[in-house]
Design an enzyme around this catalytic site. Structure first.
Site, short mmCIF file in Angstrom:
data_model
loop_
_atom_site.label_atom_id
_atom_site.label_comp_id
_atom_site.label_asym_id
_atom_site.label_seq_id
_atom_site.Cartn_x
_atom_site.Cartn_y
_atom_site.Cartn_z
N ALA A 53 0.86 -1.14 -0.03
CA ALA A 53 0.12 0.07 -0.22
C ALA A 53 0.89 1.23 0.18
CB ALA A 53 -0.97 0.00 1.29
N GLU A 54 0.15 2.29 -0.60
CA GLU A 54 1.17 3.69 -0.66
C GLU A 54 1.61 4.07 0.55
OE1 GLU A 54 -1.64 2.73 -2.52
OE2 GLU A 54 -2.00 4.12 -3.87
N ASN A 55 0.89 3.95 1.71
CA ASN A 55 1.47 4.33 2.98
C ASN A 55 2.29 3.47 3.67
OD1 ASN A 55 -0.15 2.13 3.34
ND2 ASN A 55 -1.18 2.98 5.05
N ALA A 76 -4.26 1.43 1.56
CA ALA A 76 -4.36 2.80 1.04
C ALA A 76 -5.95 3.46 1.01
CB ALA A 76 -3.87 2.80 -0.45
N SER A 95 8.17 4.11 0.32
CA SER A 95 7.09 3.36 -0.43
C SER A 95 7.09 3.70 -1.65
CB SER A 95 5.87 3.72 0.45
OG SER A 95 4.93 2.95 -0.25
#
Lengths: 217, 245, 217, 245
Positions: A53-55, A76, A95
Site C-alpha cells: 500500500a502507498e502508505n 491505501a 514506499s
C-alpha cells in the site's frame, strides 16, 4: 471465483477475481481504492502475493472485521487490514521509492476511462478544478503492469472504453488489461482485444457498448 | 544542558506559529494525523497559512480537526496536496467549494512526488527528476529531460516552516517511534521543517529508553512534544474517540 | 584545557581543546578523522553536544578502551565509541541528508592547506591521481561552520596558511576558524586575523611562519 | 509458494555472478562489510567487475577480504568509491598502484553523493542536484544549475547488478535488521541492486519473527541469504576473527 451468478455479466467481485487470477506467484501487487481492493478477497491458491500500500505497508492481508481492527494499520483505502508474516513497514518516501523503482509487478486501479492506446483517466472529472491524484500517477508511470477495473459504461450508457480519453489522463500507454462487467479486454492501439467475455455476454453486445473496435482474442 | 522539548499543552506548543507560516500535517487515512495540534491551531487562529498534507480531509463523518476546518475558519491561503477533490463524484471535500470560488489556492501534487519533495527538502537536495506525471496535464509547460531514453519531470524540494506530526512513542531527546501505518509522511515532514511539533500517544520516556536501532525520527529533528491526554481533552483516532464517548 | 605545557605552542590535544571550547550548547558536531576526533575528549562543562558521524551514528560518546568495545559501533575514523543516552542510528543516505540539510552546526576537519579566502584542501596531494574525499566535500559544502585543525607548517617549514590554496580544494570560502600549533586564526579575505596566540608564540613569529598577512584580532 | 531465499554456502550464493557485473559492497570501517561474500567471489573468479563501495579497503592489518584483493586477483575493471588513495600520505591502499599504472579505472565520488546516487537508483530517481563538490576539481566541465541563488551539481543515479551486504538478523522473507553502525550503506545498496546477497550474523528466523516496525531492509529487496558459520569457516570482524583464532 468467489461466487457464481445467473445474472448476465460480472459483478464487482467477479471483475476483481478475474484480474486477481492473472497475478503470478511472487508478485508484489498494489491495489487501488474501490473495486480493486476486492482482489485481496480472491482465493488464488498457494500463490504467494505481497500486497503493498502507498502508505508503506508491505505484506498486508485481509480486511479485519469490526472490533478486531488495529487502528494504527490501514491500507491505501483507509480499511483496517491485517499483516501477513514477513510484513514490513516503511515511510512514504521509501514506499514510493519502491513504486518508482519498478518493484511493483502490477497495480490495479479504478478509472473513468481507458483508451485503445492504453491511456487511462482516473483523477479529474470534466469541468472540475483540480482533482484527486493520490498515488495513481506514480503507480501508473512506474509499475511493471497496470490493470484497470471499471464498469463498461457510464450510467447514461456511454462507453468507458474509448479510442481516446476525453478526460485528462493519469498516464499514457500503460494499461495492458481491463476488466469490466462485460469481460476482459486488452488495449491494442486501434481498439481492444477481447480476452474473455463474461457469462451471457455476446461479442456483438460488447461491441455495441464499446466506442472502439473490438477484436476477437 | 539538554533542552526541554516536552510541552505541557497543545496551546502552548503552537502559540507562536505566525501568520503566513507553511505547515506540513502528517497522516494518511487516519494514523499519524495530528488532530490535537490541528485543533489547537484552530483555536490559536494564525492566518494566511500554507498547508501541506496528503489531503485536506473531511470526506468522512464524524469529522476530526483537519485542514478543511482551518479553511472554513478563514486561516488558509493555500494548500499543497494530492487531493483537492474526492475521486468519487458522490463525495465532496469541505475544502473543494472554497477552492472553486477562488478563496483558497491549491497546488495538486502526485503523492509520491509530494513525499519525495519533502524528503528532498530535508536532505538538502534542491531538485530532482521523476517519471511521475510525464505526459499529463500536470506536466504541461514544465521542464522535462530525457535521461537514458526516458522522459522525466523536474521537481523542486518542498521545505516547511513547521511540521505537525503524531507519534506512538518518544523520549525526552525527541527520538520518535511510529507504529505501523502511522509512519507514512511523518518522518519526512520532520526532516523538511524548521520547527517540528509532535503529539505523542504513549508516555514520553527518559532519553535512552528507546533502542537506537529502532528510532524512526532522530531527536535532532524534533523541538516540541506534547503527550496526548486521555479523552475528552485528547483526540485519538475517529474510532477511539467514538469509543471514549 | 585538558593539560598545560611548558613547551612553546599547542600540542594536538590543545589545538582540539581550543576549537572544542567554541562549541555552543545544543550544537550538532561532526569530527573528522585524526586530530579533530580529539575534540570529543575535551571537557566543556555542562554544554550538551551531539556528535554525529558520517555512518549515521547520532549521539556518540568517548572512545572505549580495548575489551569494552562494541564491534558493531564505530565513528567515522573506525574507532569503537560509546553511545550517549538519546542516541539514534540512521543509514548513510539519511546521515548525509542531515549534513546537506544544514543540521550540522560545525564540522571540524584536518587539512593540508587553508587559504585567506576560507578555501581549504584536504583530499588530494600534489601530483596524486585520485585521492581520498570521504565525506569532506559534503560536510564542507553544507555544515553551518567549518573549523580546521592543522600543523601551521609542513615538515619542510612551509606555511599551510596561504593566500591561495595550491592543492585542489575541498570547498571554497567556508572556513571561519583555524587552530594550529601556533594559535587560533580566522581567514579574512586578505589574510588571517589572529584570534589568539598559543603560549610563548609572538605575533612576529606567527607572521614569519605564515605566507599570508596576519592582522591582530 | 514463498521462495526459498536461504542458501547453504557463500560459494553457492555467488556462483552465477557473471563477468562484467557491477557489484556494490556494503560496510564502513568494518561493520556491515561482506567479508565472506567477498572471499567467495575471490574464489569464484568473475572478471571485469565494477566495484562500488566507500573504499577499496586494505589500509590496515590484518587484511580481510576486500576490493583491493579482487584487484590484486585481476578481477576488477573499475571502482567507484570515496577513496582511491588514503588521505594520510604515509598510508597506502593496495588498490592505488594498480590505479596509478592504469590497470584499473576509478571514479572518485564524495561519500554523501555516493550514498545519494545509490538511494536514487533504488527510488526511481534518475538524477538530482547537490551542493557537494561545487567549485572543486570534481565539478570541472560538469553540468551545474543555480537554484534559489545557489549553485548545484547534477548527479545521476548509480544502479547495480548485485549488492553484497552484511546484516545482523534476518527472517526467511528476507527482512533485515542491521545493528548500530552496521547499517551504513547496506540498506541503500539493497534497493539499488537487482540481486541482493546477504551474509547474516545471527540465525535466520521464520518469517514473522521480526517486528514489522523495526525492519531496516524489507524482504522484497532481498534474494539470497547465507548464515555466517562460526570461525574458522566464517569471517567476522577483524577483531572477532583474531579472537576466534
Amino acid at each position: 471465483m468467489s461466487s457464481t451468478t445467473e445474472t448476465k455479466g460480472w459483478d464487482r467481485q467477479q471483475m476483481a477475481d478475474r484480474l486477481a487470477n492473472e497475478f503470478q506467484d511472487g508478485w508484489i501487487v498494489n491495489l487501488g481504492v474501490g473495486i480493486p481492493t476486492l482482489c485481496s478477497n480472491t482465493d488464488i491458491g498457494d500463490r504467494d502475493i505481497i500486497y503493498h500500500a502507498e502508505n508503506g505497508v508491505i505484506g498486508y492481508g485481509p480486511v479485519l472485521p469490526a472490533g478486531q481492527e488495529d487502528l494504527h494499520l490501514v491500507n491505501a483505502g483507509g480499511q483496517n487490514v491485517s499483516l501477513k508474516p514477513g510484513a514490513a513497514i516503511v515511510h512514504h518516501a521509501d514506499s514510493f521509492g519502491i513504486i518508482r523503482g519498478g518493484r511493483i509487478d502490477v497495480t490495479v486501479m479504478g478509472a473513468y476511462e481507458v483508451s485503445a492506446g492504453g491511456d487511462f483517466a482516473n483523477w479529474k472529472l470534466a469541468g472540475q478544478l483540480g482533482g484527486g491524484i493520490g498515488g495513481a500517477m506514480d503507480l501508473a508511470a512506474c509499475a511493471q503492469r497496470v490493470f484497470i477495473i471499471l464498469e463498461h459504461t457510464t450510467r447514461k450508457g456511454e462507453s468507458r472504453l474509448l479510442p481516446r480519453c476525453t478526460l485528462p489522463v493519469t498516464a499514457r500507454g500503460v494499461v495492458t488489461l481491463v476488466a469490466t462487467n462485460l469481460g476482459l479486454f486488452a488495449p491494442n492501439g486501434g481498439g481492444f482485444t477481447v480476452k474473455e467475455l463474461a457469462p451471457g455476454v455476446s461479442f456483438e453486445e460488447a461491441q455495441a457498448k464499446t466506442a472502439a473496435p473490438l477484436t476477437a482474442g | 544542558m539538554a533542552r526541554n522539548k516536552v510541552f505541557g499543552s497543545f496551546a502552548e506548543a503552537v502559540a507562536d506559529i505566525p501568520d503566513g507560516a507553511t505547515i506540513a500535517f502528517g497522516g494518511f487515512a487516519g494514523p499519524g494525523t495530528p488532530y490535537n495540534l490541528t485543533k489547537a491551531l484552530l483555536e490559536q487562529g494564525a492566518k494566511r497559512l500554507t498547508c501541506i498534507a496528503n489531503t485536506t480531509g473531511g470526506a468522512h463523518q464524524p469529522r476530526m480537526p483537519d485542514i478543511g476546518m482551518l479553511v472554513e475558519n478563514g486561516q488558509v491561503a493555500k494548500v499543497i496536496c494530492a487531493f483537492t477533490a474526492a475521486t468519487r463524484p458522490t463525495d465532496q471535500l469541505p475544502f473543494t467549494p472554497y477552492y472553486e470560488r477562488g478563496e483558497v489556492a491549491a497546488e495538486l501534487v502526485p503523492q509520491g512526488t509530494l513525499a519525495e519533495r519533502l524528503r528532498a527538502a530535508g536532505a538538502g537536495i534542491p531538485a530532482f527528476y521523476t517519471p511521475t506525471a510525464v505526459g499529463t496535464e500536470l506536466a504541461e509547460g514544465r521542464e522535462t529531460r530525457i535521461i537514458n531514453g526516458r522522459e522525466y519531470l523536474l521537481e523542486y524540494a518542498l521545505p516547511c516552516d513547521v511540521a505537525f506530526i503524531r507519534a506512538w512513542r518518544a523520549d525526552t531527546a525527541g527520538n520518535l517511534q511510529f507504529r505501523l501505518a502511522q509512519r507514512n509522511f511523518c518522518p519526512l515532514m520532520a526532516t523538511a521543517a524548521k520547527l517540528v511539533v509532535v503529539e505523542v500517544e504513549e508516555e514520553i520516556l527518559p532519553a535512552g529508553s528507546l533502542d537506537p536501532d529502532h528510532i524512526h525520527t532522530p531527536g535532532i529533528f524534533v523541538q516540541r512534544m506534547v503527550k496526548i491526554p486521555p479523552a475528552p481533552e485528547g483526540l485519538w483516532t475517529v474510532r477511539r474517540q467514538e469509543r471514549a464517548r
